[in-house]
Motif scaffolding. Structure first.
Motif, PDB file in Angstrom:
ATOM      1  N   ARG A   1       0.825  -1.207   0.000  1.00  0.00           N
ATOM      2  CA  ARG A   1       0.000   0.000   0.000  1.00  0.00           C
ATOM      3  C   ARG A   1       0.858   1.256   0.000  1.00  0.00           C
ATOM      4  N   ALA A   2       1.913   1.211   0.765  1.00  0.00           N
ATOM      5  CA  ALA A   2       2.826   2.360   0.813  1.00  0.00           C
ATOM      6  C   ALA A   2       3.455   2.599  -0.554  1.00  0.00           C
ATOM      7  N   TYR A   3       3.751   1.496  -1.233  1.00  0.00           N
ATOM      8  CA  TYR A   3       4.342   1.618  -2.574  1.00  0.00           C
ATOM      9  C   TYR A   3       3.346   2.254  -3.550  1.00  0.00           C
ATOM     10  N   GLN A   4       2.082   1.816  -3.439  1.00  0.00           N
ATOM     11  CA  GLN A   4       1.047   2.357  -4.316  1.00  0.00           C
ATOM     12  C   GLN A   4       0.844   3.859  -4.070  1.00  0.00           C
ATOM     13  N   GLU A   5       0.840   4.219  -2.799  1.00  0.00           N
ATOM     14  CA  GLU A   5       0.654   5.638  -2.462  1.00  0.00           C
ATOM     15  C   GLU A   5       1.822   6.486  -2.985  1.00  0.00           C
ATOM     16  N   ALA A   6       3.018   5.919  -2.863  1.00  0.00           N
ATOM     17  CA  ALA A   6       4.196   6.644  -3.363  1.00  0.00           C
ATOM     18  C   ALA A   6       4.124   6.801  -4.879  1.00  0.00           C
ATOM     19  N   HIS A   7       3.648   5.735  -5.535  1.00  0.00           N
ATOM     20  CA  HIS A   7       3.527   5.777  -6.998  1.00  0.00           C
ATOM     21  C   HIS A   7       2.494   6.823  -7.428  1.00  0.00           C
ATOM     22  N   ILE A   8       1.384   6.860  -6.682  1.00  0.00           N
ATOM     23  CA  ILE A   8       0.331   7.850  -6.984  1.00  0.00           C
ATOM     24  C   ILE A   8       0.863   9.270  -6.795  1.00  0.00           C
ATOM     25  N   MET A   9       1.617   9.467  -5.720  1.00  0.00           N
ATOM     26  CA  MET A   9       2.182  10.792  -5.449  1.00  0.00           C
ATOM     27  C   MET A   9       3.157  11.214  -6.555  1.00  0.00           C
ATOM     28  N   ASP A  10       3.939  10.235  -7.018  1.00  0.00           N
ATOM     29  CA  ASP A  10       4.876  10.547  -8.107  1.00  0.00           C
ATOM     30  C   ASP A  10       4.123  10.971  -9.372  1.00  0.00           C
ATOM     31  N   ASN A  11       3.036  10.252  -9.664  1.00  0.00           N
ATOM     32  CA  ASN A  11       2.230  10.584 -10.844  1.00  0.00           C
ATOM     33  C   ASN A  11       1.597  11.967 -10.707  1.00  0.00           C
ATOM     34  N   LEU A  12       1.090  12.233  -9.496  1.00  0.00           N
ATOM     35  CA  LEU A  12       0.477  13.543  -9.257  1.00  0.00           C
ATOM     36  C   LEU A  12       1.508  14.669  -9.390  1.00  0.00           C
TER      37      LEU A  12
END
Length: 212
Positions: A3-14
């Motif tokens: 989940r932490a990885y997914q959140e980090a990925h989303i933040m990078d995309n944003l």
């Protein structure tokens, strides 16, 4: 962990999307500034063209008036009337304002007693160069611009004791030449002014097309 990885990925995309938006916004602002500057330049150019057009229109109207005034003054100058020196001349207009020249002589006889500054001012208002001319030459040029017949050509006849009838005949014989010279000069001036007016109109139309 996932989940932490997914959140980090989303933040990078944003973050990447925000940067892209900021870049595009900056580009749009730059393009807007460029177009605003171009519009400003076109507006300034159009205003300058309008100013030049108005000046040429005023000059053309002044030339048209002056053509008529010169003809009237020529007729008066060559007239056999005994009191013609007491008849007012038709004032010429300044080319820059199309208004009567302030220092213009009221009568033909006044051209002989005009102050040097008034002569120069009249010539300047008529767009006639006078630099390098003597005081007598300036007055002679002004008389020509006004439409007055020169004393040598219009009235004086060689020999003393000759009758008034012969002098009058000489003046009448020279009258067509004076008129032809004046009309030719005025026609050239009017043609030049009309040419400039047409050029100004063409430039104005091109500027308006550029704005569209």
């Amino acid at each position: 962990m996932a989940r932490a990885y997914q959140e980090a990925h989303i933040m990078d995309n944003l973050t990447s999307s925000v940067k892209d938006l900021q870049t595009k916004t900056a580009e749009l602002a730059k393009a807007k500034g460029y177009h605003e500057e171009r519009i400003k330049n076109l507006t300034t150019a159009n205003a300058e063209l309008q100013k030049n057009y108005d000046a040429l229109e005023i000059r053309m109207k002044a030339n048209e008036h002056n053509t008529t005034a010169r003809i009237l003054n020529t007729h008066l100058s060559l007239s056999p009337l005994p009191n013609k020196n007491n008849i007012p001349l038709t004032p010429l207009h300044a080319l820059s304002t199309n208004r009567p020249i302030r220092s213009f002589p009221k009568h033909e006889k006044d051209t002989k007693t005009m102050a040097a500054a008034d002569v120069i001012q009249c010539l300047q208002d008529l767009g006639v160069p006078s630099l390098g001319l003597s005081a007598g030459e300036k007055k002679a040029r002004l008389k020509g611009e006004i439409g007055l017949a020169s004393e040598e050509r219009g009235g004086a006849v060689p020999g003393e004791g000759e009758g008034a009838a012969k002098k009058e005949g000489a003046a009448k014989a020279l009258s067509p030449a004076d008129k032809a010279r004046t009309n030719t000069e005025n026609a050239k001036k009017a043609a030049e002014v009309r040419r400039k007016v047409l050029e100004a109109k063409q430039k104005k139309m091109e500027a308006e097309k550029g704005k569209k």
